[in-house]
Design an enzyme around this catalytic site. Structure first.
Site, PDB file in Angstrom:
ATOM      1  NE  ARG A 190     -11.331  18.368 -16.634  1.00 18.55           N
ATOM      2  CZ  ARG A 190     -10.863  19.432 -15.960  1.00 18.55           C
ATOM      3  NH1 ARG A 190     -11.419  20.569 -16.407  1.00 18.55           N
ATOM      4  NH2 ARG A 190     -10.626  19.153 -14.826  1.00 18.55           N
ATOM      5  CG  HIS A 215     -18.541  22.493 -14.145  1.00 19.70           C
ATOM      6  ND1 HIS A 215     -18.034  23.653 -13.986  1.00 19.70           N
ATOM      7  CD2 HIS A 215     -17.247  21.805 -13.718  1.00 19.70           C
ATOM      8  CE1 HIS A 215     -16.581  23.792 -13.702  1.00 19.70           C
ATOM      9  NE2 HIS A 215     -16.302  22.501 -13.325  1.00 19.70           N
ATOM     10  CE  LYS A 221      -8.624  23.490  -6.730  1.00 21.38           C
ATOM     11  NZ  LYS A 221      -9.689  23.033  -7.690  1.00 21.38           N
ATOM     12  CB  SER A 233     -13.161  26.875 -13.700  1.00 21.59           C
ATOM     13  OG  SER A 233     -14.431  26.127 -13.520  1.00 21.59           O
TER      14      SER A 233
HETATM   15  P1  ADP Z   1     -12.040  20.890  -8.453  1.00 22.14           P
HETATM   16  O1  ADP Z   1     -11.478  22.036  -8.258  1.00 22.14           O
HETATM   17  O2  ADP Z   1     -12.643  19.879  -7.540  1.00 22.14           O
HETATM   18  O3  ADP Z   1     -11.297  19.936  -9.848  1.00 22.14           O
HETATM   19  P2  ADP Z   1     -13.829  21.697 -10.804  1.00 22.14           P
HETATM   20  O4  ADP Z   1     -14.940  22.711 -10.415  1.00 22.14           O
HETATM   21  O5  ADP Z   1     -12.536  22.287 -11.495  1.00 22.14           O
HETATM   22  O6  ADP Z   1     -13.470  21.258  -9.211  1.00 22.14           O
HETATM   23  O7  ADP Z   1     -14.472  20.425 -11.128  1.00 22.14           O
HETATM   24  C1  ADP Z   1     -15.443  19.651 -10.706  1.00 22.14           C
HETATM   25  C2  ADP Z   1     -15.649  18.197 -11.345  1.00 22.14           C
HETATM   26  O8  ADP Z   1     -16.023  18.411 -12.618  1.00 22.14           O
HETATM   27  C3  ADP Z   1     -14.324  17.615 -11.377  1.00 22.14           C
HETATM   28  O9  ADP Z   1     -14.704  16.258 -11.210  1.00 22.14           O
HETATM   29  C4  ADP Z   1     -13.949  17.838 -12.900  1.00 22.14           C
HETATM   30  O10 ADP Z   1     -12.871  16.725 -13.277  1.00 22.14           O
HETATM   31  C5  ADP Z   1     -15.098  17.748 -13.620  1.00 22.14           C
HETATM   32  N1  ADP Z   1     -15.106  18.674 -14.858  1.00 22.14           N
HETATM   33  C6  ADP Z   1     -14.582  19.887 -14.829  1.00 22.14           C
HETATM   34  N2  ADP Z   1     -14.689  20.368 -16.190  1.00 22.14           N
HETATM   35  C7  ADP Z   1     -15.212  19.440 -16.907  1.00 22.14           C
HETATM   36  C8  ADP Z   1     -15.285  19.050 -18.251  1.00 22.14           C
HETATM   37  N3  ADP Z   1     -15.122  20.184 -19.122  1.00 22.14           N
HETATM   38  N4  ADP Z   1     -16.005  18.138 -18.698  1.00 22.14           N
HETATM   39  C9  ADP Z   1     -16.190  16.898 -17.780  1.00 22.14           C
HETATM   40  N5  ADP Z   1     -16.106  17.142 -16.350  1.00 22.14           N
HETATM   41  C10 ADP Z   1     -15.452  18.241 -15.832  1.00 22.14           C
END
Ligand code: ADP
Length: 164
Positions: free
Chosen positions: A90, A17, A41, A128
């Protein structure tokens, strides 16, 4: 002024992130990182805790603002007069879901565009939920999150009775 919204769960914020945040902060004039307070969630951290953690890791980025929200990202974007929603990609597994989301948002609010940043390769595997899983089974999360976030995860584990 170009304003972008980067929405997500951030439960907790990872290096993946942070990579998307620092790169998108260079593309827009102002970046709003928005913690989605989505009860379905079942998050480890409250929205307030996630906002706090994001503020901590972005304190040196002057054009980044953290907020939390309930509801539709496009409504938040309108509230902030943002023209773009930023999401990270990703792997192909993210693609179908993200495409559907972006297309839905485009139907609801055609004036707002979604832009995707592809992940830096060293974080392509990182989510996460991986962080929570590894922490839960006492693994080392120092390669996934910053030291201040690792401390918060430890504290949360104690709160959940998983650590002494
Ligand atoms: P959500 O629950 O909406 O997927 P996340 O917190 O998991 O929320 O992720 C928010 C955004 O960040 C999403 O677009 C996700 O694809 C992106 N994201 C999460 N981890 C990574 C990573 N390691 N590299 C790039 N983008 C990421």
């Amino acid at each position: 002024m170009k304003i972008g919204i980067y929405p997500g769960s951030f439960d907790p914020v990872t290096y993946g992130h942070m990579d998307v945040i620092s790169r998108s902060a260079k593309i827009v004039d102002k970046l709003i990182v928005a913690v989605l307070n989505n009860s379905s969630k079942n998050p480890w951290f409250t929205a307030e805790e996630r906002v706090d953690m994001l503020r901590e890791v972005t304190k040196d980025l002057k054009n980044v603002e953290i907020t939390s929200f309930n509801g539709l990202t496009v409504d938040l974007a309108k509230q902030y007069k943002a023209q773009t929603i930023i999401r990270g990609l990703r792997a192909v597994t993210d693609f179908e879901y993200e495409l559907q989301l972006a297309q839905t948002n485009r139907i609801i609010a055609p004036e707002i565009d979604t832009i995707f940043l592809t992940t830096s390769l060293q974080y392509a595997y990182l989510s996460s939920s991986t962080v929570r899983e590894v922490a839960y089974y006492d693994g080392d999360i120092s390669k996934f999150v910053s030291p201040e976030i690792a401390k918060r995860v430890e504290a949360k584990m104690r709160e959940m009775g998983k650590r002494k």
